[in-house]
Design an enzyme around this catalytic site. Structure first.
Site, PDB file in Angstrom:
ATOM      1  N   GLU A 161       3.116  -9.033  -1.729  1.00  0.00           N
ATOM      2  CA  GLU A 161       2.169  -8.224  -0.951  1.00  0.00           C
ATOM      3  C   GLU A 161       1.394  -7.257  -1.842  1.00  0.00           C
ATOM      4  O   GLU A 161       1.458  -6.027  -1.675  1.00  0.00           O
ATOM      5  CB  GLU A 161       2.891  -7.467   0.164  1.00  0.00           C
ATOM      6  CG  GLU A 161       3.421  -8.365   1.253  1.00  0.00           C
ATOM      7  CD  GLU A 161       3.834  -7.601   2.509  1.00  0.00           C
ATOM      8  OE1 GLU A 161       3.829  -6.366   2.483  1.00  0.00           O
ATOM      9  OE2 GLU A 161       4.161  -8.259   3.502  1.00  0.00           O
ATOM     10  N   GLU A 321       7.135 -14.449   5.509  1.00  0.00           N
ATOM     11  CA  GLU A 321       8.012 -13.481   6.175  1.00  0.00           C
ATOM     12  C   GLU A 321       7.572 -13.377   7.625  1.00  0.00           C
ATOM     13  O   GLU A 321       6.435 -12.998   7.907  1.00  0.00           O
ATOM     14  CB  GLU A 321       7.906 -12.096   5.527  1.00  0.00           C
ATOM     15  CG  GLU A 321       8.279 -12.080   4.059  1.00  0.00           C
ATOM     16  CD  GLU A 321       8.120 -10.702   3.422  1.00  0.00           C
ATOM     17  OE1 GLU A 321       8.094  -9.691   4.147  1.00  0.00           O
ATOM     18  OE2 GLU A 321       7.998 -10.649   2.191  1.00  0.00           O
TER      19      GLU A 321
HETATM   20  C1  GAL Z   1       7.112  -6.848   3.826  1.00  0.00           C
HETATM   21  C2  GAL Z   1       7.627  -6.930   2.419  1.00  0.00           C
HETATM   22  C3  GAL Z   1       9.110  -7.140   2.367  1.00  0.00           C
HETATM   23  C4  GAL Z   1       9.820  -6.201   3.287  1.00  0.00           C
HETATM   24  C5  GAL Z   1       9.265  -6.385   4.659  1.00  0.00           C
HETATM   25  C6  GAL Z   1       9.904  -5.491   5.659  1.00  0.00           C
HETATM   26  O1  GAL Z   1       5.917  -6.179   3.880  1.00  0.00           O
HETATM   27  O2  GAL Z   1       7.010  -7.981   1.726  1.00  0.00           O
HETATM   28  O3  GAL Z   1       9.560  -6.926   1.056  1.00  0.00           O
HETATM   29  O4  GAL Z   1       9.638  -4.904   2.827  1.00  0.00           O
HETATM   30  O5  GAL Z   1       7.891  -6.110   4.665  1.00  0.00           O
HETATM   31  O6  GAL Z   1       9.550  -4.169   5.377  1.00  0.00           O
END
Ligand code: GAL
Length: 718
Positions: A161, A321
């Site tokens: 990100e 994710e």
């Molecule tokens: C995303 C990030 C992850 C984790 C997740 C939950 O933005 O890539 O590493 O932090 O959010 O916060």
């Protein structure tokens, strides 16, 4: 899993992999090794084929400068492979280790107030720093070399990100890099002065070494040209930072697929080399976060909106994710998906273009800044409903394994999107007006609620696949886009261009002709003779100035309402609607028909919405910004009469529809119940549900958060 060469960017580009990636981001470094084997077994039992690992583990890959340690991850990769789970690795550059930040504090970001980032969280590294880039290349090369021959490592995510925590830097090395970038872009300081308007407020420079970074409100506002170039520079620096890694990874093993997981979408030009360097984009989707931010009215629509935005950049994507449960960091926590909703959200992602999906995360951490960011397995090592829903989703994807690959998402109504320059041009000079995306969101939401197929599409994409295109006040215009819009309209498209479009050059100078310029005025048969600010519904006509640093100006004191803020209305057929934000006084060409008029105040009777017949289509101009009611009225007055219709008529409220289409004509209609109540659906004729195999219809019930995927092939024919 086979990979083909990525096709040119398009909102309709399918992924270049032949199988759906399904799994989890996994952090074996957070888990006692005695649990690893059972973890792998549970993943295999769930039907997963992949995990993503290593993005925050630079300190483990390289505990001391130049000393690499691969054992831990080698063992994790092997153990997973024994259960048929392959690994996607990440370059770990989102968390430079302490030895690096200590030995080279010049790699740290510096904010606009001069604060140097401290060690202890993440994204403290300044991607504009040559020193960080050198270390990024080193760690990438070491990992790429080590894993080049490992058949269980199938692809890579670059960093994590990028620019999500912050995209800005005001470090000394950033200033030097910015000057270099300006020199390369302009060649001579005279050219830079001309672009930034150096004779305004004595912002003229004698040579590139004098160029400064654009500090916000310190003490006043900088030129839009200066600010825009800083953001272009940040985007170029981000792409260059990633390219270093891409070159190394591609050279090590050309069979690896490469992607990045998008977060906040700051200072990345997603239609530029950042994306063309990769195989596809990934988009992390946490719908409940949008509720938390009170944006856009409801997480189901927000999710659809964000996925549509992402698809507009490069086409189908993966979701590296996807929220699985409650999420939190120390200062916030998100709402929690209800039973069935995690699977529904995952299917919504697929319906809108995901060709791979990983649930965040396999297990929640017991320590660190995300201890309540829940995963599929609970803190006590028990798989419960989230694991069961992930298993269900894996079965869904198995059921779609032949039907899904190669399909892309149908878009009938396109919304112009994905243009980095336009997004930034707005921000250089917002004046309290909505951004193009905020304006577009109103139309997107109205179309979403009616289940009319929509998405974001750049004017350089294949517009022939659309029935209508809305351009939400794009200030910067390229004459080539005028030609594309002309061809689209002549071929039968409904074009709607909104206020303030084509008013500035790429340097953010106002055009010397009446807007819309660059040939667009001729195409639309409209010129804007005058424009002015009007009240936004529910506001007092002015807007709160941004908070200012102590010591400068009047601070954020409330401003008095003034008469210029009285509402304007416009009349469309029998309806009177309040306009928002801005009015324009239009001059029309003889073959242009006014469809709506201003209804009060000094413009009463003047045209507000116009239409010009062009070939088999119509070119419309809207001399104001959208409101919720105006977005609805536009659909009723322009889109429905042109034959644009919902994907399925009369769907009950809260049932979301999206269609994926194959070039050969086969279609998959996703119907998703986004509510916690059963919904009754009526089909024109019975259809086969590919998820359950059942024959459905003409009337059937969708359970709370339930989903079906209807095949276009009639039941019984194959
Ligand atoms: C995303 C990030 C992850 C984790 C997740 C939950 O933005 O890539 O590493 O932090 O959010 O916060």
């Amino acid at each position: 899993m086979k990979k083909t060469a990525p096709a040119p960017l398009s909102a309709w580009r399918p992924l270049n992999l032949d199988a759906f990636l399904i799994g989890v981001p996994h952090y074996p470094e957070h888990v006692d090794e005695s649990l690893w084997a059972r973890d792998a077994q549970r993943m295999a039992e769930a039907g997963f084929n992949v995990v993503r690992m290593g993005e925050f583990a630079w300190h483990l890959w390289e505990p001391h400068e130049g000393h690499f340690a691969f054992d831990l991850f080698d063992r994790a990769i092997d153990g997973l492979a024994k259960q048929g789970i392959r690994t996607i690795l990440c370059t770990p550059t989102a968390t430079p280790p302490r030895w690096l930040s200590q030995a080279h504090p010049e790699i740290l970001r510096v904010d606009a107030a001069g604060r140097t980032a401290s060690h202890g969280s993440r994204q403290h590294g300044d991607t504009t720093s040559d020193v960080l880039r050198a270390h990024s290349r080193r760690i990438t090369r070491a990992m790429a070399t080590h894993y080049a021959g490992n058949p269980n490592v199938i692809g890579w995510q670059t960093d994590n990100e990028l620019n999500t925590t912050t995209s800005l830097s005001f470090s000394p090395s950033c200033e030097v890099a910015f000057r270099k970038w300006c020199h390369l872009r302009y060649g001579t300081i005279e050219a830079l002065n001309a672009a930034w308007g150096g004779h305004f407020w004595a912002t003229h420079y004698d040579h590139f070494d004098q160029v400064v970074l654009p500090y916000p409100d310190n003490p006043g506002h900088v030129s839009p040209g200066h600010r825009q170039d800083y953001h272009r520079f940040l985007a170029a620096a981000t792409a260059a930072f990633q390219r270093d890694q891409v070159e190394i990874l591609r050279a090590a093993n050309p069979d690896w697929f490469l992607f990045h997981n998008l977060g906040q979408l700051e200072d990345i030009d997603f239609r530029g080399t950042f994306s063309t360097d990769l195989d596809f984009l990934g988009f992390d989707i946490y719908p409940m976060l949008y509720d938390e931010m009170r944006r856009h009215g409801g997480h189901a629509h927000s999710q659809a909106l964000h996925l549509d935005i992402c698809r507009g950049f490069t086409g189908n994507f993966i979701v590296p994710e996807q929220a699985s449960g409650l999420g939190s960091q120390p200062l916030f926590s998100t709402m929690t998906p209800e039973p069935g909703e995690m699977r529904r959200m995952a299917l919504s992602s697929v319906a809108r273009g995901a060709d791979g999906l990983m649930f965040f995360r396999w297990r929640p951490a017991h320590f660190g800044a995300e201890i309540y960011w829940m995963g599929l397995i609970d803190h006590d090592d028990q798989p419960r409903r989230r694991y069961a829903e992930a298993c269900h989703f894996a079965r869904d994807m198995a059921a779609l394994k032949d039907a899904l690959p190669g399909s892309s998402v149908r878009i009938d109504v396109g919304i112009a999107g994905g243009d980095f320059d336009n997004q930034e041009a707005y921000r250089t000079y917002p004046m309290g007006l909505p951004s193009p995306l905020e304006d577009a969101t109103l139309l997107h939401r109205a179309l979403y609620r009616r289940n009319i197929a929509t998405g974001f599409v750049h004017p350089e994409d294949d517009l022939s696949r659309l029935k209508a295109l809305y351009v939400p006040h794009w200030l910067i215009w390229d004459p080539r886009w005028t030609d594309a819009l002309r061809r689209f309209t002549e071929a039968g498209g409904q074009l709607i261009v909104s206020a303030m479009t084509a008013t500035r050059t790429r340097d953010n100078h106002i055009l010397t002709e009446l807007a819309p310029g660059m040939g667009l005025g001729e195409l639309l048969g409209v010129r804007v003779e005058e424009f002015g600010r009007i009240v936004a519904p529910g506001q007092d006509g002015l807007f709160a100035p941004p908070a200012r640093p102590a010591g400068f100006g009047p601070g954020g004191a409330p401003l008095p309402a003034c008469s210029a803020g009285r509402p304007h209305h416009l009349r469309l057929g029998e309806t009177t609607l309040q306009a928002g934000h801005l009015y324009e006084k239009l001059i029309l060409a003889p073959d242009v028909t006014p469809l709506a008029h201003w209804a009060d105040r000094w413009l009463e009777g003047a045209p507000a919405l116009t239409a010009r017949p062009l070939g088999r289509g119509r070119a419309h101009y809207l001399g104001t910004y959208l409101t919720e009611a105006l977005a609805e009225a536009l659909i009723e007055a322009v889109l429905l009469p042109a034959g644009i219709a919902p994907l399925l008529p009369d769907l009950p409220e809260g049932v979301e529809a999206s269609e994926r289409q194959h070039p050969g004509g086969d279609r998959l209609l996703f119907l998703l119940n986004t509510t916690d109540m059963p919904r009754e659906v009526t089909l024109p004729q019975p259809r086969r549900d590919l998820l359950s195999g059942a024959r459905l219809g003409p009337v059937f019930a969708l359970e709370p958060y339930g989903a079906v995927v209807l095949s276009s092939t009639p039941p019984g024919s194959g």
